[in-house]
Write an enzyme that holds these catalytic residues in place. Structure first.
Site, short mmCIF file in Angstrom:
data_model
loop_
_atom_site.label_atom_id
_atom_site.label_comp_id
_atom_site.label_asym_id
_atom_site.label_seq_id
_atom_site.Cartn_x
_atom_site.Cartn_y
_atom_site.Cartn_z
N GLU A 28 -5.41 -21.48 0.06
CA GLU A 28 -4.84 -19.92 0.67
C GLU A 28 -4.06 -19.64 -0.54
O GLU A 28 -4.12 -18.36 -1.00
CB GLU A 28 -3.95 -19.97 1.64
CG GLU A 28 -5.01 -20.28 2.96
CD GLU A 28 -4.17 -20.14 4.36
OE1 GLU A 28 -4.15 -19.29 4.98
OE2 GLU A 28 -3.21 -21.09 4.46
N TYR A 60 5.15 8.40 2.38
CA TYR A 60 4.30 7.44 2.66
C TYR A 60 3.43 6.81 1.46
O TYR A 60 3.09 5.67 1.63
CB TYR A 60 3.56 7.53 4.02
CG TYR A 60 2.89 8.64 4.05
CD1 TYR A 60 1.70 8.86 3.54
CD2 TYR A 60 3.12 9.93 4.77
CE1 TYR A 60 0.84 10.19 3.62
CE2 TYR A 60 2.71 11.04 4.94
CZ TYR A 60 1.65 11.42 4.33
OH TYR A 60 0.83 12.43 4.42
N GLU A 80 5.08 -14.46 9.15
CA GLU A 80 6.47 -13.97 9.87
C GLU A 80 7.36 -13.69 8.77
O GLU A 80 7.94 -12.73 8.69
CB GLU A 80 6.86 -15.24 10.47
CG GLU A 80 6.08 -15.35 11.97
CD GLU A 80 5.07 -16.36 11.83
OE1 GLU A 80 4.61 -16.56 10.65
OE2 GLU A 80 4.62 -17.12 12.83
N LYS A 105 -3.74 -11.25 9.59
CA LYS A 105 -4.58 -12.18 8.66
C LYS A 105 -5.86 -12.60 9.06
O LYS A 105 -6.28 -13.46 9.90
CB LYS A 105 -3.42 -13.53 8.69
CG LYS A 105 -4.09 -14.52 7.39
CD LYS A 105 -3.05 -15.64 7.45
CE LYS A 105 -3.40 -16.50 6.49
NZ LYS A 105 -2.43 -17.67 6.31
#
Length: 126
Positions: A28, A60, A80, A105
């Protein structure tokens, strides 16, 4: 007299995509993958509505640039942790009183069919 709000107005950016190298596995970190971010911000939009000036609200486009920089930046093991860093970026704007951040994810290393993996956090200005 200052008005108080029961609940702030909301500004949302949904489906923001960026490639990151987050995860607990070496592949990853090496190969990276797409992450998708949704943020919903609590903001008093009345000053911007009165002035019609972007400097009186959350830009934004600029916020999206900062969020993407975090996703593309220093890798972390857990989404997290990534969500917490993204919330910190949102709350760095003095106009934002609260932020709800969801990190998707969609290509998480799971051996079974699935649609998505998400973590959602909510943070308020201290």
């Amino acid at each position: 007299m200052t008005e108080t709000l029961e609940s702030p107005d909301r500004i949302a950016v949904r489906g923001l995509r960026a490639r990151g190298r987050h995860g607990v596995f070496d592949f990853e970190r090496r190969e990276g993958q797409e992450f998708v971010v949704d943020v919903v911000l609590g903001v008093d939009t009345r000053p911007a509505a009165r002035s019609d000036d972007v400097s009186d609200t959350v830009d934004y486009g600029e916020l999206s640039d900062r969020l993407v920089a975090v996703v593309e930046g220093e890798p972390v093991n857990l989404i997290e942790t990534l969500a917490e860093r993204l919330a910190d970026v949102c709350l760095a704007s003095p106009r934002v009183v609260e932020a709800r951040v969801t990190v998707h994810k969609p290509n998480a290393p799971i051996r079974h069919p699935f649609d998505d993996v998400t973590v959602t956090i909510s943070r308020r200005r201290a």
